[in-house]
Design an enzyme around this catalytic site. Sequence first.
Site, short mmCIF file in Angstrom:
data_model
loop_
_atom_site.label_atom_id
_atom_site.label_comp_id
_atom_site.label_asym_id
_atom_site.label_seq_id
_atom_site.Cartn_x
_atom_site.Cartn_y
_atom_site.Cartn_z
N HIS A 35 32.25 39.80 41.56
CA HIS A 35 33.33 40.16 42.48
C HIS A 35 32.80 40.25 43.91
O HIS A 35 33.43 39.75 44.85
CB HIS A 35 33.91 41.54 42.12
CG HIS A 35 34.69 41.61 40.85
ND1 HIS A 35 34.44 42.54 39.87
CD2 HIS A 35 35.72 40.86 40.38
CE1 HIS A 35 35.29 42.38 38.87
NE2 HIS A 35 36.07 41.35 39.13
N LYS B 142 45.93 45.69 30.44
CA LYS B 142 44.60 46.25 30.22
C LYS B 142 44.64 47.77 30.30
O LYS B 142 45.39 48.32 31.11
CB LYS B 142 43.62 45.74 31.29
CG LYS B 142 43.29 44.25 31.21
CD LYS B 142 42.33 43.90 32.33
CE LYS B 142 41.96 42.42 32.32
NZ LYS B 142 41.21 42.04 33.54
N ARG C 17 35.94 31.36 36.94
CA ARG C 17 34.63 31.19 36.30
C ARG C 17 34.59 29.95 35.42
O ARG C 17 33.55 29.56 34.95
CB ARG C 17 34.31 32.42 35.46
CG ARG C 17 33.88 33.62 36.26
CD ARG C 17 33.95 34.87 35.45
NE ARG C 17 35.31 35.07 34.94
CZ ARG C 17 35.72 36.17 34.33
NH1 ARG C 17 34.90 37.18 34.15
NH2 ARG C 17 36.97 36.28 33.91
N SER D 203 33.97 42.10 33.85
CA SER D 203 34.02 43.56 33.78
C SER D 203 34.05 44.01 32.33
O SER D 203 33.40 45.00 31.96
CB SER D 203 35.25 44.10 34.51
OG SER D 203 35.19 43.76 35.87
O1 PNS Z 1 41.22 41.47 37.49
P1 PNS Z 1 42.52 41.13 36.78
O2 PNS Z 1 42.82 42.16 35.69
O3 PNS Z 1 42.55 39.72 36.24
O4 PNS Z 1 43.65 41.26 37.91
C1 PNS Z 1 45.02 41.05 37.58
C2 PNS Z 1 45.95 41.59 38.70
C3 PNS Z 1 45.70 43.10 38.91
C4 PNS Z 1 45.68 40.86 40.01
C5 PNS Z 1 47.44 41.34 38.23
O5 PNS Z 1 47.67 41.97 37.00
C6 PNS Z 1 48.48 41.82 39.28
O6 PNS Z 1 48.72 41.13 40.25
N1 PNS Z 1 49.05 43.04 39.06
C7 PNS Z 1 50.05 43.64 39.97
C8 PNS Z 1 51.48 43.52 39.36
C9 PNS Z 1 52.01 42.10 39.58
O7 PNS Z 1 52.21 41.64 40.69
N2 PNS Z 1 52.26 41.41 38.44
C10 PNS Z 1 52.74 40.05 38.47
C11 PNS Z 1 51.57 39.08 38.58
S1 PNS Z 1 51.87 37.65 37.64
#
Ligand code: PNS
Length: 155
Positions: free
Chosen positions: A17, A41, A82, A120
């Site tokens: 990150h 998650k 990745r 992570s």
């Molecule tokens: O590190 P991650 O878990 O892959 O990140 C995912 C994240 C936090 C960027 C995604 O779940 C997100 O954008 N969450 C906020 C809510 C949202 O906008 N959901 C719609 C996205 S498709």
Amino acid sequence: MKVAVYPGSFDPTTNGHLDIINRASRLCDKLIVGVLDNKSKVPLFTVEERVAQLKEITKDFSGLLVDFARANNSNIVIRGLRGVTDFSYEFQMALTNRALDSDLETLFISADTQYLFFSSSQVKEIASFGGDIANMVPEIINEQLRKKLELKELN
Ligand code: PNS
């Protein structure tokens, strides 16, 4: 001014990150790192702990990524890739976000080869079995992860 947001769960932040943060910050005038909720998650660290870990370079925002970007006057979302296993999840998320806000563009930065296998989830799994993660995360994350896992074991 080019403002980009780099969202993620950061549970916890890995060296991979940090590498993306470093490289993305060279592409824009301002990079905002957003600790957002991934509803699929169950986090180990609270948002407060994760934001504290990322310190000044982060901003906490609960809600949709498109609203987070708008609130920060940004229409650029940075995500690290990745490999092909990340692609379908990332592509679906990019398309969904564009359906919510057609001004939003997602830019992918390929992970550096030395960080290709870092995640992570794996960092947490390795640490939970007492494995060495010192070369995968910043020192402060290593310490806090150990403390968190010790507390979990006591409960
Ligand atoms: O590190 P991650 O878990 O892959 O990140 C995912 C994240 C936090 C960027 C995604 O779940 C997100 O954008 N969450 C906020 C809510 C949202 O906008 N959901 C719609 C996205 S498709």
